[in-house]
Design a protein around this motif. Structure first.
Motif, PDB file in Angstrom:
ATOM      1  N   GLN A   1     -57.662  39.448  25.769  1.00 16.80           N
ATOM      2  CA  GLN A   1     -57.045  40.757  26.024  1.00 16.80           C
ATOM      3  C   GLN A   1     -57.922  41.617  26.929  1.00 16.80           C
TER       4      GLN A   1
ATOM      5  N   PHE B   1     -49.550  40.874  23.812  1.00 17.53           N
ATOM      6  CA  PHE B   1     -50.240  39.767  23.144  1.00 17.53           C
ATOM      7  C   PHE B   1     -49.440  39.346  21.916  1.00 17.53           C
TER       8      PHE B   1
ATOM      9  N   ASP C   1     -51.941  44.899  23.705  1.00 16.16           N
ATOM     10  CA  ASP C   1     -51.849  44.422  22.323  1.00 16.16           C
ATOM     11  C   ASP C   1     -50.407  44.037  21.985  1.00 16.16           C
TER      12      ASP C   1
END
Lengths: 299, 397
Positions: free
Chosen positions: B149, B244, B241
């Motif tokens: 990330q 992801f 996030d």
């Protein structure tokens, strides 16, 4: 003798308008280096007066350059050449394109604060040409002693003259067993440029140049006398022009007869306070060094 | 295909860097980070990773090599700890000032003297003003996922800042956990290659990178742009996030993660490896004692999630900040920032600060429970007396 005007590139990569002092040899040196290495180059700039031409907007040098901090110009050479290597493998830079990675840094940044970085890049034999612009003191901050200031020299931090001897950085670099080490002088352009071309045309590896660079501001001589001082340094044996090419040492310019060191010292205000004893000591040192250097040369 | 394997935090982070297809890896060994260095060297030697491994002679040079390589257009990765982080300190400012999205695993360890090789967070928190994004993680899996990330966050054109992924030495770096190693194909789709336009050392487009800005030229504006980028990073960390989560089915909550906060009157706030223990305490108090307590895990320390923290904490009666670090002469570093962020409004919660676990001293379930029970005792006080507390210092009664 080769005629530089006929063989050196006519394109100017280093332009006027730089912020160097009047009489500074740096302008000439920067111009020769960039002419010899060409536009396909990337420069890692260290802490040196020569950071001024690239460091003040707009840059006077028409090649990409990066400055990181006082010490790590050699590490930046490693980073740039590592990136070029992997980007070539991945096809993002053409495999057959030769990009000359080089660094310029000062005597203090090379031999004092950046010694570990310089030694590390040399030991790893990372690809690039490193130029130490040795004006024998911290000149950008106003003439303070460095490890490469010669013995007895006045600086603003050695008011009675430096007690210790000059650190012999080129010999330290030669002890790293790198492909090429050369000492050069602004007073001998043919010697200087031929050595750059030689280093440029060698295979990958770490090549080290040590430039003797008289500084009118810090050494206290008239700005019209830069070349005269540079040449006298060599003619008196105070500075020696040699190369260590894959381990074999050769003196590349031999003065016909060494002139007395006083001829060199008396032009410079930084040596004004020397006693006769100091001068004799320097003269003796030169003779000892010179004999040692002669024995290094095979011929 | 994802593969589950028993991995230490260090190996999990190294696998994360491998999957991010990093291209230049300069590292200098230091405990407890060294396994990352060894693993990266092994990946490059075996050909599993097409990269240049640069065995530098110091951390100072590690960061310089990373800066120069990233500026030449390569994605770089390094790792450090403790004295090493402090040694490269000046170059950290350069990486962020030049807007180079280098990623580093910061494996937390104390800074001597006295010297130990055990964890606390003082080393990375000490880098808080360098302009690096800092994310704290609590497990090997989170470290693995966050390295990947980190590249997407740092390289986002709204951000272009370096990122440190922090996890505590020994506790996370050396213990083995089951870790799901992400699938390379999915990572490739999640993380586009690094193709910089803003800073690149390219002879066809010569630029002089890092110039002097003397006198009253643009130094202020450079710094302001970094600040704007940090503010932008808040949204980007959140977005990344979420993305992801969509790709890999696992989310962490972005800047902070809040748990069991519904109807909570008090909360524990912590970061890193203390979070799982605090979570166990909070859920026991909730489930067995029906006590209204929640947990806030701070993930991003830079950018500091002031809005998110205000939103989750301002209606509470009291919050205890548990942290494995200290700024001598002031208090816990996270506590100080939180106190600043919440201010002294009449509805702000009472704050206490427990400085605990320094130098790797174990922080147990019972100890965290003790801090939580204190919160309930003190929640209705007018003011919190003696808020900064060195927890269980030996030799004091």
């Amino acid at each position: 003798m080769r005629n530089l005007a006929d063989t050196l590139s006519r394109s100017e990569i280093f332009r006027s308008g730089h912020a160097l002092c009047p009489g500074c040899p740096g302008g000439m040196i920067f111009r020769w280096i960039t002419k010899a290495l060409g536009k396909d180059s990337i420069l890692s700039m260290g802490a040196t007066c020569l950071a001024l031409p690239t460091g003040i907007y707009p840059s006077s040098v028409e090649i990409p350059s990066i400055y990181i901090a006082m010490a790590p110009a050699p590490a930046a050479v490693s980073g740039i050449s590592a990136a070029i290597k992997v980007l070539k493998r991945k096809g993002r830079i053409r495999e057959d394109r030769k990009i000359n990675v080089f660094a310029i840094s000062g005597d203090g940044s090379s031999g004092d604060i950046g010694m570990a970085s310089l030694s590390g890049a040399a030991e790893r034999d990372d690809d690039g040409i490193y130029f130490c612009f040795d004006n024998e003191a911290y000149m950008n901050t106003g003439i303070q002693r460095s490890g490469l200031t010669p013995q007895f020299s006045w600086t603003t931090s050695t008011l009675k003259g430096k007690v210790e001897k000059k650190k012999d950085l080129p010999r330290i670099m030669a002890a790293h067993d790198i492909p090429y080490v050369a000492t050069v002088s602004v007073g001998y352009p043919e010697d200087f440029i031929s050595k750059i071309e030689k280093a440029r045309d060698m295979g990958p590896g770490f090549k080290y140049f040590h430039i003797h660079a008289p500084c009118p501001t810090g050494w206290r001589f008239p700005e019209s006398k830069t070349i005269e001082v540079a040449r006298l340094a060599v003619e008196t044996g105070f500075w020696t022009l040699y190369e260590v090419d894959h381990g074999s040492t050769r003196i590349t310019y031999q003065p016909p007869k060494l002139r007395p060191v006083m001829d060199y010292l008396q032009l410079q205000g930084r040596f004004e306070g020397l006693s006769d004893g100091n001068v004799r000591e320097l003269q003796r040192g030169i003779h000892e060094k010179w004999e040692h250097q002669i024995t290094l040369t095979p011929e | 295909m994802e593969k589950r394997k028993m991995l230490t935090g260090n190996y999990a982070a190294a696998h994360g860097a491998r999957l991010a297809r990093v291209e230049v890896v300069p590292v200098y060994p230091i405990t407890p980070q060294t396994h990352i260095m060894e693993k990266m060297a092994a990946f490059v030697e075996s050909g599993e990773l097409d990269a240049e491994f640069v065995p530098v002679e110091s951390e100072h040079s590690a960061m310089a090599v990373a800066i120069a390589a990233q500026a030449t257009g390569a994605r770089t990765f390094t790792a450090s700890s403790s004295q090493g982080l402090v040694y490269m300190h000046e170059n950290l400012f350069v990486a962020s000032g030049l807007r180079l999205p280098v990623v580093m695993a910061m494996v937390n360890r104390t800074i001597g003297a006295p010297t130990t090789i055990c964890p606390d967070l003082s080393d990375s928190l000490d880098q808080r003003d360098t302009g690096w994004i800092q994310i704290y993680t609590e497990s090997a899996q989170e470290a693995h996922d966050m390295i990947i990330q980190a590249y997407r966050v740092g390289e986002d054109e709204r951000v272009l800042l370096p990122v440190g992924i922090c996890f505590e030495g020994m506790i996370i770096s050396h213990y083995m956990e089951p870790v799901e190693i992400l699938d390379q194909g999915k990572v490739d789709r999640f993380l586009p290659p690094y193709r910089p336009e803003h800073v690149v050392l390219d002879p066809d487009r010569p630029m002089s990178v890092h110039q002097l800005v003397l006198d009253d030229s643009y130094y202020t504006e450079y710094k302001y742009q970094q600040q704007v980028a940090m503010e932008e990073a808040k949204g980007v960390i959140q977005e990344v996030d979420e993305a992801f989560g969509e790709t890999f089915g696992r989310r962490y909550g972005g800047l902070i993660s809040t748990e069991m906060m519904e109807d909570a009157e008090v909360a524990l706030l912590t970061l890193g490896s203390m979070a799982p223990t605090a979570r166990a305490v909070v859920s026991q108090l909730r489930e067995e004692e029906d006590m209204p307590i929640g947990l806030v895990k701070l993930r991003a320390f830079r950018p500091f999630p002031d809005e998110e923290l205000k939103e989750s904490l301002s209606n509470l009666k009291a919050v205890a900040v548990l942290e494995r670090d200290v700024s001598i002469g002031a208090g816990g570093i996270v506590y100080l920032e939180l106190a600043h962020c919440l201010g002294k409004k009449h509805d702000s919660p009472l704050l206490t600060n427990y400085i605990m676990g320094l130098g790797g001293r174990d922080v147990t379930f019972e100890e965290i429970k003790d801090t939580a029970l204190n919160l309930f005792e003190e929640r209705d006080a007018e003011v919190m007396t003696n808020p900064i507390r060195w927890y269980q210092v030996r030799g004091l009664s």
